[in-house]
Design a protein around this motif. Sequence first.
Motif, PDB file in Angstrom:
ATOM      1  N   LEU A 422       0.825  -1.199   0.000  1.00  0.00           N
ATOM      2  CA  LEU A 422       0.000   0.000   0.000  1.00  0.00           C
ATOM      3  C   LEU A 422       0.860   1.251   0.000  1.00  0.00           C
ATOM      4  O   LEU A 422       1.885   1.314   0.691  1.00  0.00           O
ATOM      5  CB  LEU A 422      -0.891   0.025   1.248  1.00  0.00           C
ATOM      6  N   GLY A 423       0.437   2.255  -0.761  1.00  0.00           N
ATOM      7  CA  GLY A 423       1.025   3.567  -0.605  1.00  0.00           C
ATOM      8  C   GLY A 423       0.446   4.238   0.630  1.00  0.00           C
ATOM      9  O   GLY A 423      -0.678   3.927   1.051  1.00  0.00           O
ATOM     10  N   ASP A 424       1.200   5.159   1.226  1.00  0.00           N
ATOM     11  CA  ASP A 424       0.683   5.794   2.436  1.00  0.00           C
ATOM     12  C   ASP A 424      -0.560   6.628   2.167  1.00  0.00           C
ATOM     13  O   ASP A 424      -1.514   6.622   2.954  1.00  0.00           O
ATOM     14  CB  ASP A 424       1.761   6.616   3.152  1.00  0.00           C
ATOM     15  N   GLY A 425      -0.610   7.308   1.013  1.00  0.00           N
ATOM     16  CA  GLY A 425      -1.813   8.062   0.676  1.00  0.00           C
ATOM     17  C   GLY A 425      -3.007   7.157   0.462  1.00  0.00           C
ATOM     18  O   GLY A 425      -4.122   7.445   0.929  1.00  0.00           O
ATOM     19  N   CYS A 426      -2.801   6.037  -0.225  1.00  0.00           N
ATOM     20  CA  CYS A 426      -3.892   5.079  -0.442  1.00  0.00           C
ATOM     21  C   CYS A 426      -4.367   4.495   0.881  1.00  0.00           C
ATOM     22  O   CYS A 426      -5.576   4.315   1.100  1.00  0.00           O
ATOM     23  CB  CYS A 426      -3.420   3.951  -1.359  1.00  0.00           C
ATOM     24  N   ALA A 427      -3.413   4.186   1.768  1.00  0.00           N
ATOM     25  CA  ALA A 427      -3.778   3.603   3.060  1.00  0.00           C
ATOM     26  C   ALA A 427      -4.635   4.558   3.873  1.00  0.00           C
ATOM     27  O   ALA A 427      -5.583   4.138   4.555  1.00  0.00           O
ATOM     28  CB  ALA A 427      -2.522   3.225   3.831  1.00  0.00           C
ATOM     29  N   LEU A 428      -4.347   5.850   3.804  1.00  0.00           N
ATOM     30  CA  LEU A 428      -5.137   6.822   4.554  1.00  0.00           C
ATOM     31  C   LEU A 428      -6.586   6.841   4.087  1.00  0.00           C
ATOM     32  O   LEU A 428      -7.506   7.026   4.889  1.00  0.00           O
ATOM     33  CB  LEU A 428      -4.517   8.215   4.423  1.00  0.00           C
ATOM     34  N   PHE A 429      -6.806   6.655   2.794  1.00  0.00           N
ATOM     35  CA  PHE A 429      -8.166   6.627   2.264  1.00  0.00           C
ATOM     36  C   PHE A 429      -8.977   5.467   2.834  1.00  0.00           C
ATOM     37  O   PHE A 429     -10.182   5.572   3.008  1.00  0.00           O
ATOM     38  CB  PHE A 429      -8.142   6.503   0.734  1.00  0.00           C
ATOM     39  N   GLY A 430      -8.328   4.334   3.079  1.00  0.00           N
ATOM     40  CA  GLY A 430      -9.067   3.128   3.497  1.00  0.00           C
ATOM     41  C   GLY A 430      -8.663   2.601   4.854  1.00  0.00           C
ATOM     42  O   GLY A 430      -8.859   1.420   5.143  1.00  0.00           O
ATOM     43  N   LEU A 431      -8.136   3.482   5.725  1.00  0.00           N
ATOM     44  CA  LEU A 431      -7.572   3.046   6.990  1.00  0.00           C
ATOM     45  C   LEU A 431      -8.573   2.302   7.867  1.00  0.00           C
ATOM     46  O   LEU A 431      -8.206   1.406   8.629  1.00  0.00           O
ATOM     47  CB  LEU A 431      -7.013   4.256   7.747  1.00  0.00           C
ATOM     48  N   HIS A 432      -9.864   2.660   7.747  1.00  0.00           N
ATOM     49  CA  HIS A 432     -10.887   2.032   8.581  1.00  0.00           C
ATOM     50  C   HIS A 432     -11.031   0.539   8.288  1.00  0.00           C
ATOM     51  O   HIS A 432     -11.610  -0.194   9.084  1.00  0.00           O
ATOM     52  CB  HIS A 432     -12.238   2.737   8.408  1.00  0.00           C
TER      53      HIS A 432
END
Length: 529
Positions: A422-432
Motif C-alpha cells: 500500500l502507498g501511504d496516501g492510499c492507506a489513509l483513504f481506506g484506513l478504517h
Amino acid sequence: MRPVEALLRVLRDEGVTKVFGNPGTTELPFLDALVDAPDIEYVLGAHEGSLVAMADGYARATRRPAFVSLHVAAGLANGLVGLLNASRSRTPMVVTAGQQDRRHLVQDPMLSGDLVGLAAAAVKHTFDVRHAPDLPLLLRRAFRLAVQPPAGPVFLSIPMDLLAEDTDVELPARSVVWPPGPASGVADAVAALGAARDPVIVAGDGVGRANAVAELVAVAEALDAPVFHQPLFDGIDFPTTHPLYAGMLPGTNAGIRNELAAHDVVFIVGCHAFMPHHYTPGPAIPPGTRVVQLDDDPAEPGRNFAVSPGLVGDIRSTLAELAGRLPRRPGGRVVRQPDVDVHYGSVPLEPLVAAHAVASGLPEDAVVVEEAITTGVLLRRVLRQSRPGSYVHTIGGGLGSGIGAAVGTRMGEPTRPVVAVLGDGCALFGLHGLWSAARYDVAVTFVVMRNGEYRTLKETLDSWDSRATRAGRYPGLDLGELDFTKAGDFFGIPSLTVGSAAELRDVVAKAGGRTGPLLVDVPILGHGS
C-alpha cells in the motif's frame, strides 16, 4: 414465505455465506432475520468504502458474486467509490440498500433519497423494489445479471417496511443457464494469426477472470509470440515467469503504439482496449497493423479501432480451440526483461529496492494485493508470478481499496498468504479497513510504503515543466510525517517499522506463518531524494 425469508433462501441458493454490511435502521428487518440464519455470517465494516472493497476482494477470490448490504442514501454514497472500482474491474456483486419506509416516503424522511439514481452511474444495473412479491424475482435477476458478461455490481433498493411485511411471496426456482460457448469466426482468426509475420498478444484481465491463462499460454507458444499485460492489469493474465512474457504495456496511447510498432498483427484478448492514463496524441494501434480481438463482451471488439476479425464468445473455450487449430511455429523466442540492479541498505529505501525486497520475500503461494501508486508500478517489474489469482489490483483507480480488498481476499482464500502493498496516501483513504482486519483476526501482512507525499503527482508536474517544478513547491501534495505503527496500535494490530531492505524481505517471507494481521511501516525516499 415472507419477503425476508425469500431473501435468505436466495442467498443460500447462490452460495452466499457472508454478507458484507454496515447497517442502519432500514436494515434492521434483515439483521433480525439473520438471528435464525447461523449459516450466513454478517461481516461488519466500519465504513462503506473499505467494506465494498472487502466484498470485491472476496468475490474475486471465491469466483462468486459477493452480497453487500448498505444503509440508505448516505451509506450508498460512501460505497460509491468501491462500486465504481468493481464496475471497472468487472467484479460480480449484488448490492442492496435499505430505503426508508414507503408509508412516509412522500415526506422526504431522514436519509431517504433517489437510491437508484445515486447508484446508476456506478453499477451495471439497478432495481427499485416496490412490491413484496417482486423481491424474490428481482433478486434472482440481480445474481444472474451480476455474472453475465460484462460482469459487475447490480444494485437493489429495498424499502425497510417491505422486508418487514408479513406477506406470503412466491420464490421462483433458480435457473440453470449454460455459459456461452466458443466464438464463431475462429477459422478467420487462425488464418490471420497464422499468416502473421511477427504477431504479438495483449493479455487483458478478461483472461484471468475467465480462468483462461493456460489456454492463452498455449496460443502464445503456438505462435511463438511475445505477450504484454494490459496497462495496469488487475490480475495474472499471463505468467510473468514465462519466456514469452514482455511486461506491462505503458499507460499512454503513444507508449502502447511504440511497443506494438514492430508487429504486423496484434491479438487482443479480454481487454478494455485501451484505458490510457495520460493523454498523448494519436491512436494506440500503429498504422497498418491488423488487430484480431477476442472478448466475452460484445461491446469490446471494434470499440476504438477496426478489428479483423472480432470474436465474441467464451474466452477460455475459444482460446483452447485456437490453440488446437493454429499451426505451430518454430519456438525458442525469449523476451528479455530489463535487468533490475538494486542495492539493499537501510531506510529510507529507494521505491524499487522496497519493491524488490517484497518480491524477493514473498512465499511461493502468496497473493499480492497492490494499491501503491509509486511503488506498485515498480513492483510489477520485479514480481514473478504464474498462478492465476496471485495479484489483485483495481483498474478503477478509486483510492482506498487496498486494505479492504486484502481482508476480503484472505477471507475468500484462507489458505493462501496475503500481502498487501500500500502507498501511504492510499492507506489513509481506506484506513478504517484495519478495524475489520482486527475484529475478524484476518491474517494479512499490510506493507505501507511511506514517503509522506503524493509523489506520482509531483513527477507528473515535473514532466510538464510546471511552475510548481520551477518553484520547488507543490501545493496540496505533501502528507507530512506519518507513523503507521500508531494506527496499528489504535486498531489493536501488531505493527513494526523496518530498518532495512533485508528486514522487509524477511518480514514478508514469514507472511505464510501468521495467524493474524501485521502492519509493516516502510520508510521510502520521496520526490527529489
